[in-house]
Design an enzyme around this catalytic site. Sequence first.
Site, PDB file in Angstrom:
ATOM      1  N   TRP A 277       0.820  -1.153   0.085  1.00 58.20           N
ATOM      2  CA  TRP A 277       0.089  -0.075  -0.020  1.00 58.20           C
ATOM      3  C   TRP A 277       0.779   1.216  -0.020  1.00 58.20           C
ATOM      4  CZ3 TRP A 277      -1.178   3.436   4.346  1.00 58.20           C
ATOM      5  CH2 TRP A 277      -1.986   4.382   4.054  1.00 58.20           C
TER       6      TRP A 277
ATOM      7  N   GLU B 114      -6.187   1.643   6.378  1.00 57.61           N
ATOM      8  CA  GLU B 114      -5.017   0.832   5.829  1.00 57.61           C
ATOM      9  C   GLU B 114      -4.178   0.669   7.152  1.00 57.61           C
ATOM     10  OE1 GLU B 114      -4.381  -1.240   3.550  1.00 57.61           O
ATOM     11  OE2 GLU B 114      -6.645  -0.767   2.914  1.00 57.61           O
ATOM     12  N   VAL B 115      -4.171   1.638   7.982  1.00 62.58           N
ATOM     13  CA  VAL B 115      -3.380   1.663   9.235  1.00 62.58           C
ATOM     14  C   VAL B 115      -4.030   0.751  10.302  1.00 62.58           C
ATOM     15  CG1 VAL B 115      -2.655   3.076  11.098  1.00 62.58           C
ATOM     16  CG2 VAL B 115      -2.409   4.043   9.068  1.00 62.58           C
TER      17      VAL B 115
ATOM     18  N   ARG C  70      -5.661  -1.996   9.277  1.00 63.75           N
ATOM     19  CA  ARG C  70      -5.302  -3.053   8.840  1.00 63.75           C
ATOM     20  C   ARG C  70      -3.931  -3.673   8.954  1.00 63.75           C
ATOM     21  NH1 ARG C  70      -7.109  -5.633   4.035  1.00 63.75           N
ATOM     22  NH2 ARG C  70      -7.863  -3.857   3.315  1.00 63.75           N
TER      23      ARG C  70
ATOM     24  N   GLU D   3       0.261   0.454  29.551  1.00 64.61           N
ATOM     25  CA  GLU D   3       0.972   1.343  30.249  1.00 64.61           C
ATOM     26  C   GLU D   3       0.623   2.761  30.287  1.00 64.61           C
ATOM     27  OE1 GLU D   3       5.478   2.957  29.972  1.00 64.61           O
ATOM     28  OE2 GLU D   3       4.135   3.067  28.306  1.00 64.61           O
TER      29      GLU D   3
ATOM     30  N   TRP E 144      19.984  -6.845  -8.647  1.00 62.55           N
ATOM     31  CA  TRP E 144      19.594  -5.471  -8.174  1.00 62.55           C
ATOM     32  C   TRP E 144      19.102  -4.691  -9.358  1.00 62.55           C
ATOM     33  CZ3 TRP E 144      18.548  -4.806  -3.073  1.00 62.55           C
ATOM     34  CH2 TRP E 144      18.965  -5.978  -2.414  1.00 62.55           C
TER      35      TRP E 144
ATOM     36  N   ASP F  22       2.581  -0.682  25.008  1.00 64.35           N
ATOM     37  CA  ASP F  22       3.518   0.861  25.427  1.00 64.35           C
ATOM     38  C   ASP F  22       2.733   1.922  25.167  1.00 64.35           C
ATOM     39  OD1 ASP F  22       6.065   1.858  26.331  1.00 64.35           O
ATOM     40  OD2 ASP F  22       6.124   2.474  24.236  1.00 64.35           O
TER      41      ASP F  22
END
Length: 675
Positions: A76, A318-319, A321, A397, A92, A342
């Site tokens: 993405w 998408e985050v 996901r 936390e 490469w 955390d």
Amino acid sequence: MADSEDNVTIPLLNSLLQMDPYLKPFEKDFQRRYGLFEKQLALLEEAEGGFDQFTRSYNSYGVQRMPDNSLVFKEWAPAAEALFLTGDFNDWNNFSHPYTKKEFGKWELHMPPKEDKTPAVTHNSKMKVVVHTRAGERLYRISPWAKYVTQHEKSVIYDWVHWDPPQPYIHKHPRPQKPRSLRIYESHVGIASPEGKVASYSNFTHNVLPRIKDLGYNCIQLMAIMEHAYYASFGYQVTSFFAASSRYGTPEELKELIDVAHSLGIVVLLDVVHSHASKNTEDGLNRFDGSDSCFFHSGPRGVHSLWDSRLFNYSSWEVLRFLLSNLRWWMEEYKFDGFRFDGVTSMLYHHHGIGTGFSGDYAEYFGLQVDEESLVYLMLANHILHTLNQDCITIAEDVSGMPTICRPIQEGGLGFDYRLAMAIPDKWIQIIKEFKDEDWNMGNIVHTMTNRRYGEKCIAYAESHDQALVGDKTLAFWLMDKDMYTNMSALIPMNSVIDRGIQLHKMIRLLTHGLGGEGYLNFMGNEFGHPEWLDFPRIGNNESYHYARRQFNLVDMEHLRYKQLYAFDRDMNRTEDKYGWLAAPPAYISAKHEGDKVIVFERANVIFIFNFHPTNSYSNYRVAVGPAGKYPSLLQSSSCCNAHSGRRCWEVCNAGVRDGTMRVEEERPIRAEDR
């Protein structure tokens, strides 16, 4: 889904409001949060057919080997102009393998197998994603979904390594049952050796797990597992979220570590960092597609000013996901049993807790300062984790004390199982640094130990990794300092500094264990009074490993007093395992006497008696008990009291004084036995 928060029904909100009527004025806030949570679940159902496939996106993103050995690559990168794949497989070449652009910023590349029907990219070979931006830049990136990344000795940048072993590790042992009493051994694999080097997963499996089992801990919290380019960040500047850190070994070796822990009846938690990400670009998530946003908020909202790191955009599909799949990946692929989240305080508030004190006024926890996007993400994470695995353990936390963090989502809470009791270690350090022994305030200590929200479970600890970091030092070193270098031998007479330090070290831990929460945590090595502090190799210390290790060899030396502290910690955990005070209701405190410096409380039908007076011992000291009966001694900080076990609890012996020189007497939890 209701259009208005007034129409949102939280199934068990009334139970919450009955337990804490002071939350009633914020009922609309709870309804709005729960409404947003319900809306996200409904959208997942509508767009993805539910969260099941959505949270398995690690099976479709990154690189996947198909049954015919063809490979499918998927990313993405919404702001990219073009994507190519380069690596060992094509010498490469930056242009020979282009991705095809799909909907919603997705890119895909299909690679057929070689003529011999083997995959075109072989196991353990290196790759990069080549991103062409709209501004004409050519960027070299690691896939956000990379499962394994390595760093060549002389290189600063990490490489994406294709991990597809011919014989993947197969877990042999089932998950242990969720412990009723959680006794956590907080651990860092890299420093888990006396040697001045980065220790390995295999070292931890073979040399540290047996110690943890012997000590009576039933849970390990593993730090710094998610790959982080900068070792000295203690794992909190994550660069590759799906990759287990290669500096300790291979993914298969971490799987073996967890499997062996399970065989010992020990559950394993991952210290997961979803509150922020490293600013690294070439081997991190930052500017993956060349834009300032992608996984993060753009502009100032996307930067944490104190941590110098990027902040996730939790409203992005998408985050969600990426992060929710990340949790499931660690739980299902590696068999982690839960997570310590955390930086929850930073997530919950737009101010991230920077320059903000929390007085406990409920208005501080509601309103515009709360970041409800990240709050709803945490609700989603807890809901999905506990749905997939009802025994999953989640710990927050949070230093702010936000109400309902550890209440069920059906009540309007965030759904965590525990929160860290972060005020307790700060209190112990303050007392030791600022007050003479005779000025210790018993009431203030008891208040700090018991000042927690009813019905929300806490993990108590006297010290964690935070207290030992450079600039501070371990409790043992605060108590005994330079005397630890010369006077810890049992072959010489014990001086007053070591005598006081050893006794207080034991008492502080047992008081915290018995009174401070519904779970207990210890950072590795501190159970035996590890000296000095923690400091990772860096330019400022000439890349030294001297303080980035745990000197377990100190316990193994018969003539050193460290083994006495180790034995007490072991006996304390084993006694709790037998009587279960951590799983019991909060303690009944019957005495906190300022003049005598005595604290007495009862929990799980066990009487705890502490004498913190620096000079006085007491005999025939009366304390209140519940049922009449004989109260045998179970545990004491002074080993010379065994002859007196079996006396009634108010006959507290003064055998804690050796030749009139001991400064701190004993503490003795004793259980009622009906006649």
